[in-house]
Design an enzyme around this catalytic site. Structure first.
Site, short mmCIF file in Angstrom:
data_model
loop_
_atom_site.label_atom_id
_atom_site.label_comp_id
_atom_site.label_asym_id
_atom_site.label_seq_id
_atom_site.Cartn_x
_atom_site.Cartn_y
_atom_site.Cartn_z
N ASN A 12 26.70 -9.96 114.67
CA ASN A 12 26.09 -9.80 115.99
C ASN A 12 25.90 -11.20 116.57
O ASN A 12 25.00 -11.93 116.17
CB ASN A 12 24.73 -9.08 115.82
CG ASN A 12 23.94 -9.04 117.11
OD1 ASN A 12 24.46 -9.33 118.19
ND2 ASN A 12 22.66 -8.69 117.01
N TRP A 13 26.80 -11.56 117.47
CA TRP A 13 26.76 -12.93 118.01
C TRP A 13 25.59 -13.14 118.97
O TRP A 13 25.29 -14.27 119.34
CB TRP A 13 28.07 -13.24 118.76
CG TRP A 13 29.28 -13.38 117.88
CD1 TRP A 13 29.37 -13.12 116.54
CD2 TRP A 13 30.58 -13.82 118.28
NE1 TRP A 13 30.65 -13.36 116.09
CE2 TRP A 13 31.41 -13.80 117.15
CE3 TRP A 13 31.12 -14.23 119.51
CZ2 TRP A 13 32.76 -14.17 117.20
CZ3 TRP A 13 32.47 -14.59 119.56
CH2 TRP A 13 33.27 -14.57 118.41
N LYS A 14 24.97 -12.07 119.41
CA LYS A 14 23.90 -12.15 120.42
C LYS A 14 24.44 -12.89 121.65
O LYS A 14 25.64 -12.83 121.92
CB LYS A 14 22.65 -12.79 119.83
CG LYS A 14 22.21 -12.08 118.54
CD LYS A 14 20.84 -12.42 118.10
CE LYS A 14 20.53 -11.65 116.83
NZ LYS A 14 19.17 -11.80 116.37
N HIS A 97 18.76 -2.58 119.33
CA HIS A 97 18.37 -3.79 118.60
C HIS A 97 16.93 -4.13 118.99
O HIS A 97 16.53 -3.91 120.14
CB HIS A 97 19.33 -4.94 118.95
CG HIS A 97 19.12 -6.14 118.10
ND1 HIS A 97 18.11 -7.04 118.34
CD2 HIS A 97 19.75 -6.57 116.98
CE1 HIS A 97 18.14 -7.99 117.41
NE2 HIS A 97 19.13 -7.73 116.57
N GLU A 99 15.61 -6.75 119.87
CA GLU A 99 15.52 -7.59 121.07
C GLU A 99 15.68 -6.76 122.34
O GLU A 99 15.06 -7.04 123.36
CB GLU A 99 16.57 -8.72 121.00
CG GLU A 99 16.18 -9.78 119.96
CD GLU A 99 17.35 -10.43 119.24
OE1 GLU A 99 18.49 -10.38 119.73
OE2 GLU A 99 17.11 -11.01 118.15
N GLU A 169 16.37 -3.36 110.33
CA GLU A 169 16.14 -4.78 110.62
C GLU A 169 14.65 -5.00 110.83
O GLU A 169 14.15 -4.81 111.95
CB GLU A 169 16.89 -5.18 111.89
CG GLU A 169 18.38 -5.03 111.79
CD GLU A 169 19.11 -6.02 112.70
OE1 GLU A 169 19.90 -6.80 112.18
OE2 GLU A 169 18.86 -6.04 113.92
N GLY A 175 16.08 -13.74 112.55
CA GLY A 175 16.15 -15.11 113.06
C GLY A 175 15.03 -16.00 112.54
O GLY A 175 14.82 -17.10 113.04
N SER A 213 18.06 -12.30 108.82
CA SER A 213 18.24 -13.53 108.04
C SER A 213 19.15 -13.34 106.81
O SER A 213 18.89 -13.91 105.75
CB SER A 213 16.89 -14.14 107.63
OG SER A 213 16.15 -14.49 108.78
N GLY A 234 23.22 -11.88 112.14
CA GLY A 234 23.08 -12.62 113.39
C GLY A 234 23.56 -14.05 113.23
O GLY A 234 24.76 -14.34 113.23
N GLY A 235 22.62 -14.96 113.03
CA GLY A 235 22.92 -16.40 112.97
C GLY A 235 24.09 -16.77 112.08
O GLY A 235 24.97 -17.53 112.49
P1 PGA Z 1 19.66 -12.89 112.04
O1 PGA Z 1 19.79 -11.68 113.10
O2 PGA Z 1 20.69 -12.63 110.97
O3 PGA Z 1 19.90 -14.13 112.81
O4 PGA Z 1 18.27 -12.80 111.48
C1 PGA Z 1 20.08 -10.39 112.70
C2 PGA Z 1 20.11 -9.47 113.90
O5 PGA Z 1 19.26 -9.63 114.78
O6 PGA Z 1 20.96 -8.57 114.00
#
Ligand code: PGA
Length: 253
Positions: A12-14, A97, A99, A169, A175, A213, A234-235
């Site tokens: 997930n590149w966001k 998600h 967010e 999640e 993050g 994470s 994500g990251g």
């Molecule tokens: P993260 O994000 O791996 O950077 O914690 C995961 C996500 O929000 O899907």
């Protein structure tokens, strides 16, 4: 004999990337070998879906999206519909998600509508659920996750829900560098599967991914757990080497 669920790793590149940076990341991901044991998908921001499709064509990595509109089509300025994502060649879409829920105010009802629309179109929905730190500390983690699942089950029904992928999640792990321990994650994944089963869903078929994470270092420890069927990353998905190592860890199980 019970069929083993194939692992699924989604990047997930966001809201990150630009044409130039994506091109080098995608060129590296293109080299990833295919495996019988893991399916790999990247979800770039909407404007880069076509770039990703083009560069990854013929490779083992497919392309998905991070969100879809809760409407089918029409006068909804700024929205992107599920059928457009299909048209671009997306195979799946992340829905709900944390967010989207916390920053953009998506309610359980909106999330359920989006899951239903994706299913109707044949676009696999990745339904994100998870509790905040305050909810976990108050002992409410399972109740929160159950309510998020029930919101979707009430709209799509148990039969169709077996086509949904669930991503657990915990909000406090996204993050933050603070991953749930493999045991903490497994307890929640087993709870989710048991709840789906109780609700009449063919739960053994449902993939339940962990997100929050995930790194190349912790992925192997998470993937050995029986109810963890992969990861939403994500990251670490923005760095070809770490994302490839996470996918390799999934293939090694
Ligand atoms: P993260 O994000 O791996 O950077 O914690 C995961 C996500 O929000 O899907």
């Amino acid at each position: 004999m019970l069929k083993v669920r194939k692992k699924l790793v989604i990047g997930n590149w966001k809201m990150n990337g630009c044409l130039e940076r994506n091109a080098s990341l995608l060129a590296e991901l293109r080299l990833m070998g295919s495996s019988e044991r893991v399916e790999v998908v990247v979800c770039p921001p909407f404007p880069y879906v076509s770039q990703a499709k083009e560069i990854l064509a013929g490779s083992a990595v497919s392309v998905g999206a991070q969100n879809l509109s809760s409407f089918k089509d029409g006068a909804y300025t700024g929205d992107v519909s599920g059928s457009m994502l299909l048209d671009l060649g997306c195979s799946l879409v992340i829905v709900g998600h944390s967010e989207r829920r916390s920053v953009f105010g998506e309610t359980d009802h909106v999330v359920a509508t989006k899951v239903a629309l994706a299913l109707e179109l044949g676009l696999k929905p990745i339904l994100c659920v998870g509790e905040t730190l305050a909810q976990r500390e108050a002992g409410e983690a399972e109740a929160v996750v159950q309510a998020q699942l029930d919101g979707v089950l009430a709209v799509v029904g148990a039969a169709l829900a077996s086509d949904v992928v669930v991503a657990y999640e915990p909000v406090w792990a996204i993050g933050t560098g603070r991953t749930a321990t493999p045991d903490q994650a497994e307890v929640m994944h087993a709870f989710i599967r048991a709840h789906l089963e109780r609700s009449g869903v063919a739960a053994q078929k449902v993939k339940i991914l962990y997100g929050g994470s995930v790194t190349a270092a912790n992925a192997p420890l998470l993937f050995v757990k029986p109810d963890i069927d992969g990861a939403l990353v994500g990251g670490a998905s923005l760095v070809a080497e770490s994302f490839s190592l996470i996918c390799a860890a999934a293939a090694a199980i």
